[in-house]
Motif scaffolding. Structure first.
Motif, PDB file in Angstrom:
ATOM      1  N   PRO A 268      52.750 -15.238   2.238  1.00 33.05           N
ATOM      2  CA  PRO A 268      52.837 -15.015   0.793  1.00 33.05           C
ATOM      3  C   PRO A 268      51.768 -14.062   0.270  1.00 33.05           C
ATOM      4  N   GLU A 269      50.550 -14.169   0.811  1.00 29.57           N
ATOM      5  CA  GLU A 269      49.487 -13.285   0.323  1.00 29.57           C
ATOM      6  C   GLU A 269      49.752 -11.835   0.716  1.00 29.57           C
ATOM      7  N   VAL A 270      50.148 -11.619   1.965  1.00 30.61           N
ATOM      8  CA  VAL A 270      50.438 -10.250   2.404  1.00 30.61           C
ATOM      9  C   VAL A 270      51.585  -9.662   1.585  1.00 30.61           C
ATOM     10  N   ALA A 271      52.649 -10.450   1.394  1.00 31.29           N
ATOM     11  CA  ALA A 271      53.787  -9.973   0.603  1.00 31.29           C
ATOM     12  C   ALA A 271      53.369  -9.695  -0.837  1.00 31.29           C
ATOM     13  N   GLY A 272      52.542 -10.582  -1.401  1.00 30.23           N
ATOM     14  CA  GLY A 272      52.088 -10.392  -2.778  1.00 30.23           C
ATOM     15  C   GLY A 272      51.234  -9.155  -2.943  1.00 30.23           C
ATOM     16  N   ARG A 273      50.392  -8.882  -1.965  1.00 31.34           N
ATOM     17  CA  ARG A 273      49.530  -7.694  -2.063  1.00 31.34           C
ATOM     18  C   ARG A 273      50.334  -6.410  -1.850  1.00 31.34           C
ATOM     19  N   TYR A 274      51.349  -6.457  -0.997  1.00 36.04           N
ATOM     20  CA  TYR A 274      52.223  -5.290  -0.866  1.00 36.04           C
ATOM     21  C   TYR A 274      52.995  -5.052  -2.170  1.00 36.04           C
ATOM     22  N   GLU A 275      53.410  -6.125  -2.810  1.00 33.10           N
ATOM     23  CA  GLU A 275      54.076  -5.992  -4.109  1.00 33.10           C
ATOM     24  C   GLU A 275      53.125  -5.382  -5.135  1.00 33.10           C
ATOM     25  N   SER A 276      51.858  -5.770  -5.061  1.00 37.70           N
ATOM     26  CA  SER A 276      50.850  -5.207  -5.956  1.00 37.70           C
ATOM     27  C   SER A 276      50.723  -3.698  -5.757  1.00 37.70           C
ATOM     28  N   ILE A 277      50.698  -3.271  -4.495  1.00 41.01           N
ATOM     29  CA  ILE A 277      50.605  -1.834  -4.208  1.00 41.01           C
ATOM     30  C   ILE A 277      51.828  -1.102  -4.746  1.00 41.01           C
TER      31      ILE A 277
END
Length: 237
Positions: free
Chosen positions: A69-78
């Motif tokens: 979830p964190e990796v996906a969330g940070r990619y969404e942020s980018i």
């Protein structure tokens, strides 16, 4: 000794050998059955309870509930930051279109495009840090806000002046100087924010790999199995 007697003795010996082999085979099968029963009834449940379940909970559980979830969330942020960067560029294009507008309708269209893209850029950058940020990202966001608001004020001034033919020359000078400078500053900070978010993703992936390696090592060398670690009791002297 007669041939018949020898034959009887040979047959008897073969029979005795077969009985012996059968007895040994039966004993081996019975022993194997007891061993398999012990494995199925005791060793496998113990292995599942003390080794496999903890491995699943520690490794797979953390991966599913935290890391992914964190990796996906940070990619969404980018992705949101990239879209905000595009919105900023579209707002700059709208500013230039306002300066080049030959009719009130064209100027009004450029003004609406400018306002819309400025609003989208600001909202997307804010949203990009709602779930996953860092102290560095929060500091960068504050700097971005300052630079963005400065550019927003200048580009809005350019668009407003562009509505009046007698002010377009001054508006063009502002666009080429102050507007571009603030625009470049805000975009640069946004680029740095994307780099920081990528660094956070790499941090999570590295921590995941290190945790998995540690779990694998613990499974290979459990504390209660000194023989697996090669620890041998010292010979009494």
């Amino acid at each position: 000794m007669r041939l018949r007697t020898k034959a009887y003795l040979l047959i008897g010996f073969i029979g005795l050998l077969m009985v012996t082999v059968s007895a040994v085979g039966w004993y081996a099968l019975a022993t194997l059955d007891r061993a398999l029963h012990d494995v199925a009834e005791h060793q496998i449940p113990t292995l599942v309870e003390h080794k496999i379940n903890p491995l699943i909970n520690e490794q797979v559980g953390a991966l599913i509930s935290q890391d992914l979830p964190e990796v996906a969330g940070r990619y969404e942020s980018i992705t949101l930051m990239l879209n905000a960067d595009r919105d900023m560029y579209q707002a700059l294009v709208a500013e230039r279109e306002a300066l080049a507008a030959s009719t009130p309708e064209a100027w009004e269209k450029a003004k609406q495009a400018s306002e819309e893209n400025l609003g989208q850029a600001e909202e997307r950058v804010k949203k990009s840090l709602e779930k996953y940020d860092s102290p560095t990202l929060r500091e960068l966001y504050q700097k971005f806000q300052e630079a963005f608001q400065a550019w927003k004020s200048v580009t809005s001034e350019v668009v407003a002046k562009a509505a009046h033919p007698d002010q377009r020359e001054a508006a063009t000078e502002i666009s080429r100087a102050a507007s571009v400078a603030h625009f470049d500053e805000a975009r640069h900070i946004l680029d740095v924010m994307q780099d920081e978010q990528q660094a956070q993703i790499e941090r999570v992936l590295k921590a995941t790999a290190e945790r998995n390696s540690m779990i694998a090592a613990n499974q290979r060398y459990p504390d209660d199995c000194s023989a697996d670690r090669g620890d041998q009791p010292s010979d009494p002297k």
